[in-house]
Design a protein around this motif. Sequence first.
Motif, PDB file in Angstrom:
ATOM      1  N   ARG A 172      -2.568  -3.875  -3.718  1.00 44.87           N
ATOM      2  CA  ARG A 172      -3.319  -2.669  -3.368  1.00 44.87           C
ATOM      3  C   ARG A 172      -2.808  -2.079  -2.074  1.00 44.87           C
ATOM      4  O   ARG A 172      -2.200  -2.742  -1.275  1.00 44.87           O
ATOM      5  CB  ARG A 172      -4.802  -3.013  -3.235  1.00 44.87           C
ATOM      6  CG  ARG A 172      -5.419  -3.555  -4.516  1.00 44.87           C
ATOM      7  CD  ARG A 172      -6.896  -3.852  -4.348  1.00 44.87           C
ATOM      8  NE  ARG A 172      -7.467  -4.397  -5.552  1.00 44.87           N
ATOM      9  CZ  ARG A 172      -8.743  -4.762  -5.672  1.00 44.87           C
ATOM     10  NH1 ARG A 172      -9.577  -4.615  -4.659  1.00 44.87           N
ATOM     11  NH2 ARG A 172      -9.187  -5.265  -6.802  1.00 44.87           N
ATOM     12  N   PRO A 179       3.387   4.426  -1.406  1.00 47.98           N
ATOM     13  CA  PRO A 179       3.421   5.205  -2.651  1.00 47.98           C
ATOM     14  C   PRO A 179       4.204   4.508  -3.752  1.00 47.98           C
ATOM     15  O   PRO A 179       3.827   4.583  -4.926  1.00 47.98           O
ATOM     16  CB  PRO A 179       4.106   6.510  -2.207  1.00 47.98           C
ATOM     17  CG  PRO A 179       3.769   6.644  -0.758  1.00 47.98           C
ATOM     18  CD  PRO A 179       3.778   5.237  -0.233  1.00 47.98           C
ATOM     19  N   GLN A 235       2.040   1.844  -5.308  1.00 44.62           N
ATOM     20  CA  GLN A 235       1.011   2.470  -6.145  1.00 44.62           C
ATOM     21  C   GLN A 235       1.601   3.041  -7.428  1.00 44.62           C
ATOM     22  O   GLN A 235       0.921   3.132  -8.447  1.00 44.62           O
ATOM     23  CB  GLN A 235       0.311   3.569  -5.353  1.00 44.62           C
ATOM     24  CG  GLN A 235      -0.444   3.055  -4.129  1.00 44.62           C
ATOM     25  CD  GLN A 235      -0.952   4.176  -3.243  1.00 44.62           C
ATOM     26  OE1 GLN A 235      -0.976   5.333  -3.641  1.00 44.62           O
ATOM     27  NE2 GLN A 235      -1.350   3.828  -2.024  1.00 44.62           N
ATOM     28  N   ARG A 272      -2.142  -6.497   0.120  1.00 42.01           N
ATOM     29  CA  ARG A 272      -0.768  -6.370  -0.367  1.00 42.01           C
ATOM     30  C   ARG A 272      -0.499  -7.394  -1.460  1.00 42.01           C
ATOM     31  O   ARG A 272       0.113  -7.087  -2.485  1.00 42.01           O
ATOM     32  CB  ARG A 272       0.206  -6.559   0.786  1.00 42.01           C
ATOM     33  CG  ARG A 272       1.660  -6.525   0.349  1.00 42.01           C
ATOM     34  CD  ARG A 272       2.573  -6.674   1.546  1.00 42.01           C
ATOM     35  NE  ARG A 272       2.283  -7.891   2.302  1.00 42.01           N
ATOM     36  CZ  ARG A 272       2.732  -9.083   1.975  1.00 42.01           C
ATOM     37  NH1 ARG A 272       3.505  -9.239   0.893  1.00 42.01           N
ATOM     38  NH2 ARG A 272       2.456 -10.143   2.702  1.00 42.01           N
ATOM     39  N   GLY A 286       0.787  -1.220   0.000  1.00 38.85           N
ATOM     40  CA  GLY A 286       0.000   0.000   0.000  1.00 38.85           C
ATOM     41  C   GLY A 286       0.818   1.268   0.000  1.00 38.85           C
ATOM     42  O   GLY A 286       0.272   2.356   0.188  1.00 38.85           O
ATOM     43  N   VAL A 325       5.500   9.261  -8.719  1.00 37.64           N
ATOM     44  CA  VAL A 325       5.165   8.821  -7.367  1.00 37.64           C
ATOM     45  C   VAL A 325       5.032  10.042  -6.480  1.00 37.64           C
ATOM     46  O   VAL A 325       5.772  11.024  -6.629  1.00 37.64           O
ATOM     47  CB  VAL A 325       6.254   7.888  -6.791  1.00 37.64           C
ATOM     48  CG1 VAL A 325       5.870   7.406  -5.403  1.00 37.64           C
ATOM     49  CG2 VAL A 325       6.490   6.702  -7.716  1.00 37.64           C
TER      50      VAL A 325
END
Length: 476
Positions: free
Chosen positions: A476, A257, A260, A472, A255, A310
């Motif tokens: 996500r 940055p 993502q 994870r 989860g 990011v």
Amino acid sequence: MTVILSTIVVLGVLIFVHELGHFLAARSVGIRVERFSVGLGPKVFGFRRGETEYVISAIPLGGFVKMGGMDDEVMEAIEGGKEAQPAAPGGEDGEAEMPGGPSVEAMAPRSRAPRQGDFDSKSVPARAWVISAGVVMNMIFAFLAFTVVAAGWGQAAPDTTRVAAVHSEFLPAGAGGLAALPIGATITRIGDRPVAHWGDVRDAVLESPDGPVAFVYSGPSGELTAVLTGAEARQGVLSALEYWTEPVVQSVGRGSPAAQGGIQPGDRIVAVNGEEISAWPELRSKVQENLEREVELTLNRGGGLLVRLVTPSAEQVPDPTTGETRALGLGISGTGPDFVFTRVPLLAAVRTGWSDTVFVSTEILRFLRDLVTGRMSARNLGSIVTIGELSGQAAAEGLPVFLRFMALFSVNLAILNLLPIPVLDGGHLLFLSIEAVRGRPLSVQQRVRWSQVGFAVLIGIMALALGNDFLRLLGR
């Protein structure tokens, strides 16, 4: 297979150590022990010796020591002990069964005077000792494991003398000239001592005589002089010098940055917002300058260059490289250099074991504090999946790393067991504290009710941790 076996070893040993503490403490004050179980739920294997049944149970997520007269109906059901017998409708106390099942009062055991050897027949201090002994044993195990690693393999030191950063704010008076040490230079000698790894650097600084000390380096070649006087000045120099770490990603937090933004383990970060970087501290510094602002990261992945956008987070979490609480940033950890182990005398190993135990305890307490205050995200909680992954990684690094991981996890188990949640050791200690203040114990019915609440809280925490791990795994 390594992950499964290492997880079984970690959980099995640490649960056994914890329950052994309860067992030995109970026997030390004359409390009868009816069952010693490693694991919860149905019995898989067991034998009886004397008055105690020794059991291995099916669910390797805990264990228990059932003591005579210790009425804890909720945990008894979880742990595979005898089931509570509900009173018959209109029984001797006139208790009626509630629709859908027996009432709490009906499930609670009948009050009776404690017999000799019962848990409740002992004084509050004796019972507190028995309850806290599991935690004490886990802390002792951690201290011994840290000490054994230091004594058997030595003190771990990065296998490099290359300098990645000089933090001039830590340099003491007289050593300010070290701020000119070129980034990327390799220290070859300090004073009259050649240095081959960072442990040598540490020892040479700490053991140098008072006065001017020469720092000789190569790549580029040069020499700088620092005046060192006193232990505080030497420690300041060590704090100012940071060893070289390549900007290569080892792990990506769930989860985070980085996750993502599509960053993967093995990526080498070569530029931030178009500015080239060559060492991990440069990456860390640029990320900290851009918290909550989108940055462009250039990655080398498999020989090709990629660009990822990011947004570093300012959320407070333990830094993956130092263990200290700091801004989350990208939520990644670096590969770091290889480590060598330098032999230390036994007394120094004992000091290392103690200091490592204190340090780990402090960091875990800081994590819990930040979790409660909201500075730390609950997404950082992990379940058996995380334990398995970390156990496997530690086992792959070798026995000393695996033992240190077990020591860290043992401290974690000890501290979490002290949380004031009924069904945990901390909850039992809370009941005993109330008894000491009131002069009489809570009723069995009250303890059962609060234990049911505690059990629900514990299940909720476990569900949250397990959910985090599944998210994870789903990326996500």
